[in-house]
Design a protein around this motif. Sequence first.
Motif, mmCIF file in Angstrom:
data_model
loop_
_atom_site.group_PDB
_atom_site.id
_atom_site.type_symbol
_atom_site.label_atom_id
_atom_site.label_comp_id
_atom_site.label_asym_id
_atom_site.label_seq_id
_atom_site.Cartn_x
_atom_site.Cartn_y
_atom_site.Cartn_z
ATOM 1 N N ASP A 222 25.968 -0.616 -52.717
ATOM 2 C CA ASP A 222 26.617 -1.264 -51.577
ATOM 3 C C ASP A 222 26.800 -2.763 -51.813
ATOM 4 O O ASP A 222 26.065 -3.392 -52.568
ATOM 5 N N ASN A 223 27.757 -3.329 -51.105
ATOM 6 C CA ASN A 223 28.003 -4.760 -51.137
ATOM 7 C C ASN A 223 27.113 -5.418 -50.079
ATOM 8 O O ASN A 223 27.302 -5.193 -48.884
ATOM 9 N N TYR B 256 24.350 -9.128 -55.299
ATOM 10 C CA TYR B 256 25.770 -8.784 -55.362
ATOM 11 C C TYR B 256 25.920 -7.316 -55.769
ATOM 12 O O TYR B 256 25.046 -6.750 -56.421
ATOM 13 N N GLN B 257 27.014 -6.743 -55.357
ATOM 14 C CA GLN B 257 27.293 -5.336 -55.627
ATOM 15 C C GLN B 257 27.321 -5.077 -57.134
ATOM 16 O O GLN B 257 27.825 -5.885 -57.896
ATOM 17 N N ARG B 258 26.762 -3.966 -57.530
ATOM 18 C CA ARG B 258 26.672 -3.494 -58.918
ATOM 19 C C ARG B 258 25.673 -4.271 -59.769
ATOM 20 O O ARG B 258 25.669 -4.136 -61.000
ATOM 21 N N LEU C 3 20.634 -0.578 -48.018
ATOM 22 C CA LEU C 3 21.668 -0.753 -49.027
ATOM 23 C C LEU C 3 21.466 0.341 -50.071
ATOM 24 O O LEU C 3 20.372 0.491 -50.619
ATOM 25 N N THR D 128 21.423 2.429 -53.486
ATOM 26 C CA THR D 128 21.207 2.149 -54.899
ATOM 27 C C THR D 128 21.378 3.441 -55.691
ATOM 28 O O THR D 128 21.315 4.538 -55.138
#
Length: 137
Positions: A116-117, A38-40, A80, A82
């Motif tokens: 990113d999500n 999941y994002q974050r 994605l 980071t």
Amino acid sequence: MKKLFLLIIALSVSAITEAAKYCSIDGFSNSELRLASYQRSQAATSFNISCDTSYSILFNSQNLISPDGMSYVSNGPYKLRTKLNLSGANSGLWGVRLKQNPTQRQKYIVSVQLVDNPYNGVPAGHYQDQISVDIDF
């Protein structure tokens, strides 16, 4: 369920042979940084360096984009973003060799956050990056 992880693999230490220079590395808290899907989501590791002489240290990532720690995990065609963070070094820069003073025990913390999500059109898979820490003394 998507699984993401960042792999810490390489640690390179080199020394020029001179009168009894000593550096040690210990206390690794994790050898892998695994991000949730999941994002974050975040993950971190830490380690200690003790040197009786000045040394230089270089933190790098296989997929590093900028010295402020922007990077990405990839499964090949898909990426994605980071954000890598560093504490313990003088400036926290990535891909930049930093000169450090002799120390009895310096703790370094490396953390990563998924920017990113992963649910926005990215297929499930094994996404990775490789972080390296190079120490010269």
